[in-house]
Design a protein around this motif. Structure first.
Motif, PDB file in Angstrom:
ATOM      1  N   GLN A   1       0.823  -1.257  -0.003  1.00 42.08           N
ATOM      2  CA  GLN A   1       0.506  -0.496  -0.396  1.00 42.08           C
ATOM      3  C   GLN A   1       1.303   1.195  -0.146  1.00 42.08           C
ATOM      4  OE1 GLN A   1      -3.421  -0.820  -0.041  1.00 42.08           O
ATOM      5  NE2 GLN A   1      -2.523  -2.755  -0.399  1.00 42.08           N
TER       6      GLN A   1
ATOM      7  N   GLY B   1      -0.386   4.361   1.349  1.00 40.08           N
ATOM      8  CA  GLY B   1      -0.422   5.603   2.070  1.00 40.08           C
ATOM      9  C   GLY B   1       0.010   5.280   3.322  1.00 40.08           C
TER      10      GLY B   1
ATOM     11  N   ARG C   1     -10.405  10.278   9.253  1.00 44.86           N
ATOM     12  CA  ARG C   1     -10.900  11.486   7.610  1.00 44.86           C
ATOM     13  C   ARG C   1      -9.400  11.207   7.112  1.00 44.86           C
ATOM     14  NH1 ARG C   1     -10.441  13.540  13.453  1.00 44.86           N
ATOM     15  NH2 ARG C   1      -8.586  15.532  14.019  1.00 44.86           N
ATOM     16  N   ALA C   2      -9.744  11.976   6.449  1.00 47.15           N
ATOM     17  CA  ALA C   2      -8.567  12.419   5.576  1.00 47.15           C
ATOM     18  C   ALA C   2      -7.250  12.912   5.270  1.00 47.15           C
ATOM     19  CB  ALA C   2      -9.222  12.417   3.287  1.00 47.15           C
TER      20      ALA C   2
ATOM     21  N   TYR D   1      -6.206   7.199   6.236  1.00 45.27           N
ATOM     22  CA  TYR D   1      -7.917   6.941   5.520  1.00 45.27           C
ATOM     23  C   TYR D   1      -7.634   6.310   4.697  1.00 45.27           C
ATOM     24  CZ  TYR D   1     -12.453   8.556   4.797  1.00 45.27           C
ATOM     25  OH  TYR D   1     -13.494   8.324   4.880  1.00 45.27           O
ATOM     26  N   GLN D   2      -7.468   6.552   3.465  1.00 47.14           N
ATOM     27  CA  GLN D   2      -7.679   5.482   2.477  1.00 47.14           C
ATOM     28  C   GLN D   2      -7.218   4.370   2.881  1.00 47.14           C
ATOM     29  OE1 GLN D   2      -9.242   7.211  -0.463  1.00 47.14           O
ATOM     30  NE2 GLN D   2      -9.628   4.767  -0.078  1.00 47.14           N
ATOM     31  N   THR D   3      -6.048   4.428   2.775  1.00 50.70           N
ATOM     32  CA  THR D   3      -5.153   2.680   3.060  1.00 50.70           C
ATOM     33  C   THR D   3      -6.090   2.531   4.670  1.00 50.70           C
ATOM     34  OG1 THR D   3      -3.375   3.414   2.339  1.00 50.70           O
ATOM     35  CG2 THR D   3      -3.388   1.691   3.802  1.00 50.70           C
TER      36      THR D   3
ATOM     37  N   LEU E   1      -9.527   1.965   4.698  1.00 51.41           N
ATOM     38  CA  LEU E   1     -10.395   2.333   4.299  1.00 51.41           C
ATOM     39  C   LEU E   1     -10.322   0.198   3.383  1.00 51.41           C
ATOM     40  CD1 LEU E   1     -12.330   4.895   3.039  1.00 51.41           C
ATOM     41  CD2 LEU E   1     -12.715   4.307   4.819  1.00 51.41           C
ATOM     42  N   ASP E   2      -8.956   0.656   2.842  1.00 54.39           N
ATOM     43  CA  ASP E   2      -8.213  -0.277   2.365  1.00 54.39           C
ATOM     44  C   ASP E   2      -8.689  -1.564   2.612  1.00 54.39           C
ATOM     45  OD1 ASP E   2      -9.029   1.274  -0.710  1.00 54.39           O
ATOM     46  OD2 ASP E   2      -6.611   1.758  -0.228  1.00 54.39           O
TER      47      ASP E   2
END
Length: 497
Positions: free
Chosen positions: A289, A291, A369-370, A396-398, A400-401
Motif C-alpha cells: 500500500q 498510504g 478522516r482524510a 485514511y484511504q489505506t 478503508l482499503d
C-alpha cells in the motif's frame, strides 16, 4: 504534547593538572571503573518542593506519604538510573528545586516549560588535545575523568522543575499534575491525566552530565580559545566543519540548518540501528500500500524485520464498536493477531492497551478522516508506558482499503514492513541528526537529537512520557564526549531488540 525542557549555559572555570596516577588509569581504560554515586542536593525552601508536607497516598511503586517525599524518591530513582551507567570515583551532585521562572498555559495547547537543567560549571581537564585549544568539560565529567572534585562548595549540575503543574490543574493542558510513580509496570490511571515525571528528570540530568551545546545562539559566541567537548562531535554538512572550528557567524547559521547538522560520534553511530527504524508501509497479502503509516511514540518499535500476521477489527460492544475504547468482546478473535481499530472518542494509548489485554500482538489505528496539510496523519502518543506491543497509525484511504479486504478475506495476512530502499529516519549522510530547526532556541537547538526519528528518544526536544525509565542511546552520546559508560542490564526489558 505541550511540553519541553531547556538546558542553560553557565560559567567556565579552570582546573589543576591531572596527576600521573589518574592519567595512567585513563590510559588503562578504567578497567576497575566504579559506578557513580549521584547525590541529590535539596535546594528547596522549607515546606515547599522537595520539602512539601502535603499528605498523599503511595502510588506507582513510590511509597512516599507526603508530596515532598514522593518527589525526592522519584529524583533519587533517576539519580540511581544514571549512577548505574556512569563510571566515577567521586560523587556527582545535582541541585534539585521545584521552583524557577515558570508559567502555565494561558490558552489550551499553549507551550509550557516543564523543567530547566544543565551543568553548574565547566572546567578544563588538561588532557589532549590541550594545548593549544583547551577542551572544556561539564563539571561532573571533569571530576569523573580526574577523580577529584573541582569545587566542593558547588554541585556539578542543577535541575529546576515547574511546581505549577501540581498546584494549578490544567497548567499543562489536559493534565492534573505529575505522576510520581517509579515502577515501570504501574501506569497512572487514565482518568487522572497525570504527566509521568521520571523521564523528564532523566532528560534534564542528561543535560547536566553534558548533553548540551554551550554557545550564545543570539550571536554564536562561545568561550575562545576553548573547545567544548560537545562541539568536537557536532558537524555541519553544509559548512563542512565541526562546531569547535566555526566562527560565531557560522555557528548561528548552523544552529538552524536542519537537516544538515549531525553527531559524528562513534558510540552513537554504533548504537543508532538499535533505536532507529526506516519508514514503514502496510502490505495486505502481497499488495504493498502507498498510504502513510507512522509508528507510535509509545510501546516498543516495530521489529526491524517487519511484522506479519492475520488482522481482526475490534469490537468493544459500544455504539462505535470498532474504536476499541472498552474491553473487547471479540478477544478470542483478536488474540495472536494484529488488532485493527479506528481513531476517535478515546486516546490512542487506551485503544492499544485494550487490544493488548485481549491478546493482540500489534495494533493499527486507522485515521477517521482524510489527511490534509493542515490535518496530517497523527503520530499515536500517550502516557501509558506499560504498553508492551507495537502500534502504528494508518492513513485514511489505506485504512478503508484494509477494511474492505478484511471484509472479503478475513484471514488475509497483513504486514507492516520497512519501505525498501529507504534509509533510517533521523539520519543524514549516515550519522544521527541534531535538533536544528530554522526557529533557533537557546535552550533547545543543537542540545537535542532530531525529533524526526519515527520513535521516541530521551534526548529529543519534546519528551515522550511513555519512555518512563528508558534512556536509549543517551549513554552513547555521553560516551562520545568522554564519559566511561558501564553495561546496561535493562536493555531487553525495555523492549528493544
Amino acid at each position: 504534547m505541550n511540553s519541553a525542557s531547556r538546558s542553560d549555559r553557565h560559567r567556565a572555570c579552570a582546573s589543576s593538572p591531572a596527576s600521573a596516577v589518574l592519567l595512567l588509569l585513563l590510559a588503562m581504560g578504567w578497567a576497575q571503573a566504579l559506578a557513580a554515586t549521584v547525590v541529590i542536593v535539596n535546594a528547596d525552601q522549607p515546606g515547599v518542593g522537595l520539602n512539601d508536607n502535603t499528605v498523599v497516598a503511595p502510588a506507582g511503586g513510590n511509597n512516599g506519604t507526603t508530596l515532598g517525599q514522593q518527589r525526592m524518591n522519584l529524583v533519587q530513582r533517576a539519580a540511581s538510573i544514571w549512577g548505574q551507567r556512569l563510571a566515577s570515583s567521586v560523587p556527582i551532585r545535582v541541585s534539585v528545586q521545584f521552583a524557577g521562572s515558570f508559567s502555565c498555559a494561558q490558552n489550551p495547547g499553549d507551550f509550557v516549560y516543564l523543567a530547566y537543567g544543565g551543568p553548574a560549571a565547566y572546567y578544563t581537564a588538561n588532557l589532549p588535545p590541550d594545548p593549544p585549544h583547551p577542551v572544556i568539560y561539564p563539571a561532573a565529567l571533569r571530576n569523573a575523568i580526574l577523580g577529584s572534585v573541582a569545587d566542593p562548595s558547588t554541585p556539578e549540575a542543577f535541575l529546576q522543575i515547574n511546581p505549577l503543574i501540581d498546584s494549578q490543574p490544567g497548567c499543562l493542558t489536559g493534565n492534573t499534575g505529575y505522576w510520581y510513580g517509579t515502577n515501570p509496570d504501574i501506569a497512572p490511571p487514565a482518568a487522572a491525566s497525570k504527566y509521568p515525571l521520571l523521564p523528564l528528570v532523566l532528560h534534564e540530568m542528561a543535560h547536566g552530565l553534558g548533553f548540551v551545546q554551550n554557545h550564545n545562539l543570539q550571536n554564536g559566541s562561545g568561550f575562545p580559545p576553548y573547545y567544548y567537548t560537545f562541539d568536537l562531535k557536532v558537524f555541519d554538512n553544509t559548512i563542512g566543519k565541526f562546531w569547535n572550528l566555526m566562527s560565531d557567524s557560522e555557528v548561528l547559521v548552523s544552529a538552524g540548518n536542519d537537516p544538515n547538522v549531525i553527531w559524528k560520534g562513534a558510540a552513537v553511530d554504533a548504537a543508532k540501528s538499535t533505536y532507529l527504524r526506516q519508514p514503514v508501509r502496510l502490505r495486505i497479502g502481497a499488495a504493498a500500500q502507498t498510504g502513510e503509516v507512522l509508528q507510535a511514540f509509545y510501546g516498543p518499535l516495530l521489529p526491524s524485520t517487519g511484522l506479519s500476521a492475520m488482522a481482526t477489527v475490534v469490537n468493544d460492544g459500544s455504539a462505535n464498536p470498532d474504536e476499541g475504547c472498552a474491553s473487547l468482546l471479540n478477544a478470542a478473535q483478536v488474540q495472536g493477531r494484529i488488532a485493527v481499530v479506528k481513531r476517535g472518542t478515546c486516546g490512542f494509548g487506551v485503544k492499544t492497551k485494550n487490544a493488548e489485554q485481549a491478546g493482540a500482538i500489534a495494533v493499527l489505528v486507522l485515521n477517521n478522516r482524510a489527511e490534509t496539510p493542515a490535518d496530517p496523519l497523527p503520530i499515536a502518543s500517550g502516557f501509558d508506558f506499560t504498553i508492551r506491543i507495537p502500534s502504528a497509525t494508518v492513513a485514511y484511504q489505506t485504512g478503508l482499503d484494509l477494511l474492505g479486504q478484511l471484509a472479503g478475506a478475513p484471514n488475509v495476512t497483513v504486514t507492516v514492513e520497512s519501505i525498501p530502499g529507504s534509509g533510517m529516519l533521523g539520519i543524514q549522510t549516515g550519522f544521527m541528526r541534531m535538533h536544528a530547526p530554522a526557529q533557533i532556541s537557546q535552550g533547545s537547538s543543537i542540545s537535542h537529537f532530531t525529533s524526526d526519528t519515527g520513535g521516541p528518544l530521551l534526548m529529543q526536544a519534546e519528551i515522550s512520557p511513555s519512555l518512563f525509565d528508558r534512556i536509549d542511546m543517551t549513554p552513547e552520546q555521553l560516551r562520545d564526549i568522554g564519559w566511561t559508560i558501564l553495561p546496561d542490564d535493562r536493555l531487553f526489558r525495555n523492549g528493544f531488540d
